[in-house]
Design a protein around this motif. Structure first.
Motif, PDB file in Angstrom:
ATOM      1  N   CYS A  26      -8.723  57.756 -25.824  1.00  0.00           N
ATOM      2  CA  CYS A  26      -9.724  56.859 -26.413  1.00  0.00           C
ATOM      3  C   CYS A  26      -9.101  55.511 -26.767  1.00  0.00           C
ATOM      4  N   HIS A  27      -7.923  55.540 -27.359  1.00  0.00           N
ATOM      5  CA  HIS A  27      -7.244  54.295 -27.725  1.00  0.00           C
ATOM      6  C   HIS A  27      -6.917  53.472 -26.483  1.00  0.00           C
ATOM      7  N   ASP A  28      -6.406  54.124 -25.449  1.00  0.00           N
ATOM      8  CA  ASP A  28      -6.071  53.425 -24.207  1.00  0.00           C
ATOM      9  C   ASP A  28      -7.311  52.817 -23.553  1.00  0.00           C
ATOM     10  N   LYS A  29      -8.422  53.567 -23.562  1.00  0.00           N
ATOM     11  CA  LYS A  29      -9.674  53.035 -23.004  1.00  0.00           C
ATOM     12  C   LYS A  29     -10.138  51.823 -23.812  1.00  0.00           C
ATOM     13  N   ALA A  30     -10.019  51.889 -25.142  1.00  0.00           N
ATOM     14  CA  ALA A  30     -10.409  50.761 -25.986  1.00  0.00           C
ATOM     15  C   ALA A  30      -9.576  49.531 -25.644  1.00  0.00           C
ATOM     16  N   GLN A  31      -8.281  49.715 -25.474  1.00  0.00           N
ATOM     17  CA  GLN A  31      -7.408  48.586 -25.152  1.00  0.00           C
ATOM     18  C   GLN A  31      -7.733  48.005 -23.779  1.00  0.00           C
ATOM     19  N   GLU A  32      -8.046  48.871 -22.837  1.00  0.00           N
ATOM     20  CA  GLU A  32      -8.420  48.427 -21.492  1.00  0.00           C
ATOM     21  C   GLU A  32      -9.690  47.570 -21.544  1.00  0.00           C
ATOM     22  N   ILE A  33     -10.679  48.024 -22.294  1.00  0.00           N
ATOM     23  CA  ILE A  33     -11.935  47.282 -22.431  1.00  0.00           C
ATOM     24  C   ILE A  33     -11.704  45.986 -23.193  1.00  0.00           C
ATOM     25  N   PHE A  34     -10.862  46.035 -24.232  1.00  0.00           N
ATOM     26  CA  PHE A  34     -10.536  44.839 -25.004  1.00  0.00           C
ATOM     27  C   PHE A  34      -9.930  43.766 -24.101  1.00  0.00           C
ATOM     28  N   GLN A  35      -9.033  44.162 -23.226  1.00  0.00           N
ATOM     29  CA  GLN A  35      -8.387  43.203 -22.338  1.00  0.00           C
ATOM     30  C   GLN A  35      -9.373  42.592 -21.347  1.00  0.00           C
ATOM     31  N   ARG A  36     -10.379  43.354 -20.939  1.00  0.00           N
ATOM     32  CA  ARG A  36     -11.360  42.852 -19.972  1.00  0.00           C
ATOM     33  C   ARG A  36     -12.519  42.105 -20.629  1.00  0.00           C
ATOM     34  N   GLN A  37     -13.006  42.614 -21.801  1.00  0.00           N
ATOM     35  CA  GLN A  37     -14.250  42.095 -22.359  1.00  0.00           C
ATOM     36  C   GLN A  37     -14.115  41.501 -23.749  1.00  0.00           C
ATOM     37  N   GLY A  38     -13.028  41.793 -24.432  1.00  0.00           N
ATOM     38  CA  GLY A  38     -12.853  41.256 -25.772  1.00  0.00           C
ATOM     39  C   GLY A  38     -13.235  42.251 -26.860  1.00  0.00           C
ATOM     40  N   ARG A  39     -12.838  41.910 -28.083  1.00  0.00           N
ATOM     41  CA  ARG A  39     -13.011  42.807 -29.229  1.00  0.00           C
ATOM     42  C   ARG A  39     -14.481  43.088 -29.552  1.00  0.00           C
ATOM     43  N   TYR A  44     -15.775  48.806 -26.471  1.00  0.00           N
ATOM     44  CA  TYR A  44     -14.497  48.738 -27.181  1.00  0.00           C
ATOM     45  C   TYR A  44     -14.648  49.372 -28.564  1.00  0.00           C
ATOM     46  N   THR A  45     -15.689  48.979 -29.268  1.00  0.00           N
ATOM     47  CA  THR A  45     -15.924  49.489 -30.617  1.00  0.00           C
ATOM     48  C   THR A  45     -16.090  51.005 -30.599  1.00  0.00           C
ATOM     49  N   ALA A  46     -16.840  51.524 -29.633  1.00  0.00           N
ATOM     50  CA  ALA A  46     -17.083  52.967 -29.548  1.00  0.00           C
ATOM     51  C   ALA A  46     -15.787  53.727 -29.261  1.00  0.00           C
ATOM     52  N   TRP A  47     -15.026  53.296 -28.256  1.00  0.00           N
ATOM     53  CA  TRP A  47     -13.777  53.984 -27.917  1.00  0.00           C
ATOM     54  C   TRP A  47     -12.779  53.901 -29.067  1.00  0.00           C
ATOM     55  N   ASN A  48     -12.685  52.738 -29.698  1.00  0.00           N
ATOM     56  CA  ASN A  48     -11.749  52.554 -30.800  1.00  0.00           C
ATOM     57  C   ASN A  48     -12.139  53.435 -32.000  1.00  0.00           C
ATOM     58  N   ALA A  49     -13.429  53.496 -32.301  1.00  0.00           N
ATOM     59  CA  ALA A  49     -13.905  54.329 -33.408  1.00  0.00           C
ATOM     60  C   ALA A  49     -13.656  55.804 -33.112  1.00  0.00           C
ATOM     61  N   ASN A  50     -13.870  56.214 -31.883  1.00  0.00           N
ATOM     62  CA  ASN A  50     -13.622  57.606 -31.515  1.00  0.00           C
ATOM     63  C   ASN A  50     -12.141  57.953 -31.644  1.00  0.00           C
ATOM     64  N   ALA A  51     -11.269  57.057 -31.231  1.00  0.00           N
ATOM     65  CA  ALA A  51      -9.828  57.284 -31.381  1.00  0.00           C
ATOM     66  C   ALA A  51      -9.473  57.453 -32.851  1.00  0.00           C
ATOM     67  N   PHE A  52     -10.035  56.603 -33.698  1.00  0.00           N
ATOM     68  CA  PHE A  52      -9.774  56.670 -35.130  1.00  0.00           C
ATOM     69  C   PHE A  52     -10.251  58.005 -35.710  1.00  0.00           C
ATOM     70  N   LEU A  53     -11.458  58.419 -35.343  1.00  0.00           N
ATOM     71  CA  LEU A  53     -12.002  59.674 -35.853  1.00  0.00           C
ATOM     72  C   LEU A  53     -11.183  60.882 -35.385  1.00  0.00           C
ATOM     73  N   LEU A  54     -10.736  60.855 -34.138  1.00  0.00           N
ATOM     74  CA  LEU A  54      -9.928  61.961 -33.639  1.00  0.00           C
ATOM     75  C   LEU A  54      -8.582  62.025 -34.361  1.00  0.00           C
ATOM     76  N   ARG A  55      -8.003  60.871 -34.659  1.00  0.00           N
ATOM     77  CA  ARG A  55      -6.742  60.857 -35.403  1.00  0.00           C
ATOM     78  C   ARG A  55      -6.938  61.390 -36.816  1.00  0.00           C
ATOM     79  N   GLN A  56      -8.064  61.048 -37.433  1.00  0.00           N
ATOM     80  CA  GLN A  56      -8.368  61.602 -38.761  1.00  0.00           C
ATOM     81  C   GLN A  56      -8.513  63.118 -38.680  1.00  0.00           C
ATOM     82  N   LEU A  57      -9.198  63.581 -37.651  1.00  0.00           N
ATOM     83  CA  LEU A  57      -9.397  65.016 -37.464  1.00  0.00           C
ATOM     84  C   LEU A  57      -8.059  65.731 -37.293  1.00  0.00           C
TER      85      LEU A  57
END
Length: 76
Positions: A26-39, A44-57
């Motif tokens: 999820c984090h890698d996908k967020a970074q990939e989208i960030f590089q192509r489309q911006g923050r 980007y927001t969805a993938w980044n939020a999912n990465a955060f939630l999985l890390r909390q879990l």
């Protein structure tokens, strides 16, 4: 990947490791989208939020196995 294959992966690596892999993906996908489309990109927001939630879990999960990479270093 089938459910049986995923269950076998969880049996081999443990649930915490599999969730960790998902968080990394999820984090890698967020970074990939960030590089192509911006923050501000919705994906980007969805993938980044999912990465955060999985890390909390991960911090709340109990280990389900003690994976030793030296036993099967290549997954074979």
């Amino acid at each position: 990947m089938t459910q049986d294959e995923l269950e076998a992966l969880v049996d081999e690596l443990g649930l915490v490791s599999v969730v960790s892999l998902l968080a990394t993906i999820c984090h890698d996908k967020a970074q990939e989208i960030f590089q192509r489309q911006g923050r501000g990109a919705t994906l980007y927001t969805a993938w980044n939020a999912n990465a955060f939630l999985l890390r909390q879990l991960m911090t709340r999960l109990q280990p389900t196995c003690s994976y030793n990479p030296d036993v099967h270093p290549t997954g074979d």
